[in-house]
Design a protein around this motif. Structure first.
Motif, PDB file in Angstrom:
ATOM      1  N   SER A   1       6.082   3.135 -10.266  1.00 46.11           N
ATOM      2  CA  SER A   1       4.830   2.490 -10.677  1.00 46.11           C
ATOM      3  C   SER A   1       4.895   1.832 -12.055  1.00 46.11           C
ATOM      4  CB  SER A   1       3.649   3.464 -10.619  1.00 46.11           C
ATOM      5  OG  SER A   1       3.961   4.695 -11.160  1.00 46.11           O
TER       6      SER A   1
ATOM      7  N   SER B   1       2.363  -0.545 -14.025  1.00 50.72           N
ATOM      8  CA  SER B   1       1.716  -0.065 -15.231  1.00 50.72           C
ATOM      9  C   SER B   1       1.886  -1.085 -16.362  1.00 50.72           C
ATOM     10  CB  SER B   1       2.353   1.283 -15.591  1.00 50.72           C
ATOM     11  OG  SER B   1       1.864   1.779 -16.786  1.00 50.72           O
TER      12      SER B   1
ATOM     13  N   ASN C   1       0.262   0.880  -3.548  1.00 51.04           N
ATOM     14  CA  ASN C   1      -0.600   1.960  -3.058  1.00 51.04           C
ATOM     15  C   ASN C   1      -0.580   3.146  -4.001  1.00 51.04           C
ATOM     16  OD1 ASN C   1      -1.266   0.509  -0.790  1.00 51.04           O
ATOM     17  ND2 ASN C   1      -0.009   1.693   0.636  1.00 51.04           N
ATOM     18  N   LYS C   2       0.613   3.555  -4.450  1.00 49.47           N
ATOM     19  CA  LYS C   2       0.701   4.723  -5.318  1.00 49.47           C
ATOM     20  C   LYS C   2       0.069   4.437  -6.685  1.00 49.47           C
ATOM     21  CE  LYS C   2       4.182   7.667  -5.024  1.00 49.47           C
ATOM     22  NZ  LYS C   2       5.552   8.230  -5.040  1.00 49.47           N
ATOM     23  N   PHE C   3       0.173   3.197  -7.142  1.00 47.68           N
ATOM     24  CA  PHE C   3      -0.446   2.856  -8.430  1.00 47.68           C
ATOM     25  C   PHE C   3      -1.967   2.775  -8.300  1.00 47.68           C
ATOM     26  CE2 PHE C   3      -1.618  -0.182 -11.854  1.00 47.68           C
ATOM     27  CZ  PHE C   3      -1.199   0.596 -12.924  1.00 47.68           C
ATOM     28  N   GLY C   4      -2.442   2.543  -7.080  1.00 45.90           N
ATOM     29  CA  GLY C   4      -3.881   2.580  -6.876  1.00 45.90           C
ATOM     30  C   GLY C   4      -4.550   1.210  -6.817  1.00 45.90           C
ATOM     31  N   VAL C   5      -3.765   0.158  -6.582  1.00 42.72           N
ATOM     32  CA  VAL C   5      -4.376  -1.159  -6.404  1.00 42.72           C
ATOM     33  C   VAL C   5      -4.372  -1.524  -4.914  1.00 42.72           C
ATOM     34  CG1 VAL C   5      -3.659  -1.922  -8.706  1.00 42.72           C
ATOM     35  CG2 VAL C   5      -2.164  -2.389  -6.737  1.00 42.72           C
TER      36      VAL C   5
END
Lengths: 282, 282, 282, 282
Positions: free
Chosen positions: D207, D211, D243-247
């Protein structure tokens, strides 16, 4: 790399301190003796504090209560960030319908799985009635019968091509001075090896928890990466993750890493902390 | 590669027939219907017969008794060769003193471990008293508590640098039409992954069982490799092992391999049987 | 395990001696000084001798000529068994039509590939004309441009689902006191990792070469497994293979294993030789 | 998951768009036809744009110049984020003295390695003079002789226990419609396998690049994660990382993923994009 540093001295240079829990704040014997003094010192100095832990088995509230019960006062649930919370956010974002199957305890299920989606422990699944199961989550190494339920998980994932999510990627955790126990990530790796598939793993060293903590503290103040120190006992999770995220890192000897082998471990892994200090209590 | 061959016709060209057990002679439903006729035909034609099985959980005597009990008459213990026997020979040759620790059933321990060496199930081990433990053997996936005893095995092998032997390298075995169970080899791989070590594995496709069977039949007659046909349901164990040992190989569809995917499986693996026949009963 | 044994004394108990080549008879400096005396002694004592080597790059004839050229007299091509010969037998048995593609030198191709099948070095392949290519063989780490031809091999195997055979499973070989070179098996593993496939590997520790040598000497005399001693410098190939095949094993220190680390290596691997002797010349 | 969506429609809901380069903006044939229109549209709509690429071989300036040269106008170097930049930041932070060895081109070395530390291509290293080499960096699959220099790297890392850093973790990259080439990450994995070590890898799905991009755009405006869409052609890097970063994530079919296999790929991997659209040009 600065060795034999005093944690108190190092901490002065940073506005925020991220601490691993197991091996830094406590270990198999309980709280690290004197850790209350460190927490008090950080509070008194106005440092912002976060605990970043790959222990997904309990919610921040439960972990805070456990610290309190063990005698450590003043840690707030909001200050505790678990790999399980990362898995939760993934599920909220990406698993929107159907039943979610899990291996683990009801406690872990309660805070990691979506409140608005039905969930079912693998033990309760009827393998002839799985068409609506939309994801499989590895929550914890406890709360189920390994023989029966790991085998059932293998069969579930052979029959249903669904996302499998691992709430804690650690393979091992210590349970006594020289004893370890296989963690959630170890069980997930067994199933991956049997099925020849890779699951979606959460937890340090992935930079996600660092990113979450960074965003979180920036809601309450203004922090750059150079304002932050990550403290951990494990090169491959805490220090690698902190280094890759771009914050300063300090390695302590109250957990997985011993002073006798630290030089070999660092050179063999290429993971180099900025500081090495015996513990966070001096 | 000859397809859709009749097993009876193929068998005529060979003096000795090696059969895998599970998936060839029987499967999760019991004996393959009609298999008694095949055994009778091979006997009447004067063929030499051996069963080569990666099932280490029971001795040849017990496996012969089980065939008898299931209704298949005439298989002698001497005709049954198990991967456990290979592990036994290794232990006889190489583990000459100390206690041998094991995961598995007393039945498997009785025929695989040395009669003249003390042995101890992992569940009975006191981790503070392990200086005389000289080897660890993975016998079976049953006969122990997975959670407690696999963790204990991990700790035993962290504390004692001793040989670890796996009596059956299979990762999986079928338990119903579409259901599988993790086999001894799968459990051993979990411990290998946790410890980052490789153990000593026995069973097909390693050519050892073939070599043993070859030597054994040559005590009773004169056989070259071209006199032998290996029949199996699994490309990666039976057929690869037979091919590498240098005997002819026949793949059947009564077990792990299905006619729908066989062409893809063969081309993807590069493991090519000499014959493909639906089963050994036609 | 008997340590500090004299090879000459040990050899007296056996009718046949199997020797690894590199690390036992010679190493990066040339012949092990005094080795002619050992060969003469074994001849004079009437021992049957075989060389078992994972070096597939040259035929037994070429390897015998090279020994002669280096000053070691009296080794016959018939006494030299290479992993390449095992790959050759597999190809004879299982690859009966089409062109065979290879990575390696013309020398290796000449004795490993079938004389009656057309073969083509990967460098000469036109990737638009590959429908008749029936197998891919990794022969050697030399004789081709790594960048261009390994990439071409990856693309060939993506386009054609054909058997891939590795004539020498070793990952590394020594080229100087402290320097190594990536061997055929290392290159094959790169391609396996890129394609996520497993190829068919030949060479020790697989028991096939032992089985071949055993059958071969039994054409000239009568030998049981207890009549044979395998001598090698590497625990994971020579000693493991010998142990699993069921012959006695002796480890020497003229190659991969050093007296300083041998105890750690043995306990960590669980591979236990019957004898340890400094070299075959005392 | 929304299928067959129009990229233009989707983009309206977001303030910032992150695009993978290869497979989204261009592919082996050059620019995706019509992509200038998309860039113009995003500019005109006031969207913030970033390119996130695992191509470490060229600096952002060079990549911007290359887009310009291929005919795509208006991409600024500041908008291009490469995995090499992440490796650079790691080196700046953690490799502060000594010579840095590398495999790759001078172009890659120029922007990834520290300007204030001496660096040396592996080809120029004298293996008898390596005491001051402090890190090894895998920059690119080009710019060196694979046979000679990969072997030399293996020996360097056997003799010196130093950090090894991989500037691009991809195993493969496409070079034509159906042809691929082994990428930096593939070469690094070969060396890892030979040495039995794990190196420090940079690039999506980690990520970190997300970031970095997130922090970067927040210097010019105010963006939450829900304001961002990541667009990519590869589930395991672009979509998993996003997905893991949340976007939010959108998968396109102009690169690694084909409409024919997308459903199977998604269900097998458990990596679920929020949107699927044919390309970014409609």
């Amino acid at each position: 790399m600065e060795r034999n540093a005093s944690f108190f001295t190092i901490a002065r240079s940073f506005k925020a301190i991220f601490l691993d829990s197991y091996g830094v704040v406590k270990n198999h014997r309980g709280l690290i003796p004197g850790v209350q003094g460190t927490i008090n010192y950080l509070r008194d100095s106005g440092k912002t504090l976060r605990i970043l832990t790959n222990d997904a088995s309990r919610s921040p509230e439960q972990q805070a209560a456990r610290f309190e019960h063990q005698g450590l006062k003043g840690l707030q649930p909001e200050e505790i960030i678990t790999s399980g919370m990362m898995a939760h956010m993934y599920l909220v974002h990406k698993a929107k319908s159907g039943r979610v199957a899990y291996l683990g305890t009801p406690d872990a299920a309660a805070y990691i799985l979506r409140a608005d989606c039905p969930s079912v422990p693998v033990s309760d699944i009827d393998l002839d009635d799985i068409d609506d199961i939309s994801a499989m989550v590895f929550l914890d190494d406890e709360g189920f019968d390994w023989n029966q339920d790991i085998n059932k998980t293998v069969n579930l994932l052979r029959k249903r091509n669904i996302p499998a999510i691992v709430a804690n990627s650690d393979k091992l955790y210590p349970v006594a001075q020289n004893d370890v126990s296989i963690a959630t990530g170890g069980i997930a790796r067994l199933v991956e090896s049997i099925l020849n598939r890779n699951f979606i793993h959460f937890g340090k060293p992935d930079s996600q928890m660092f990113s979450y903590a960074f965003d979180h503290i920036n809601q309450y103040g203004q922090f750059g990466k150079s304002d932050i120190l990550m403290v951990g006992d494990t090169l491959h999770t805490d220090i690698l993750g902190g280094n890759k995220f771009g914050v300063a890192t300090a390695l302590v000897f109250t957990g997985n890493t011993s002073p006798d082998t630290v030089d070999l471990d660092i050179s063999a892994s290429g993971i180099i902390p900025d500081y090495i200090c015996p513990s966070i209590v001096h």
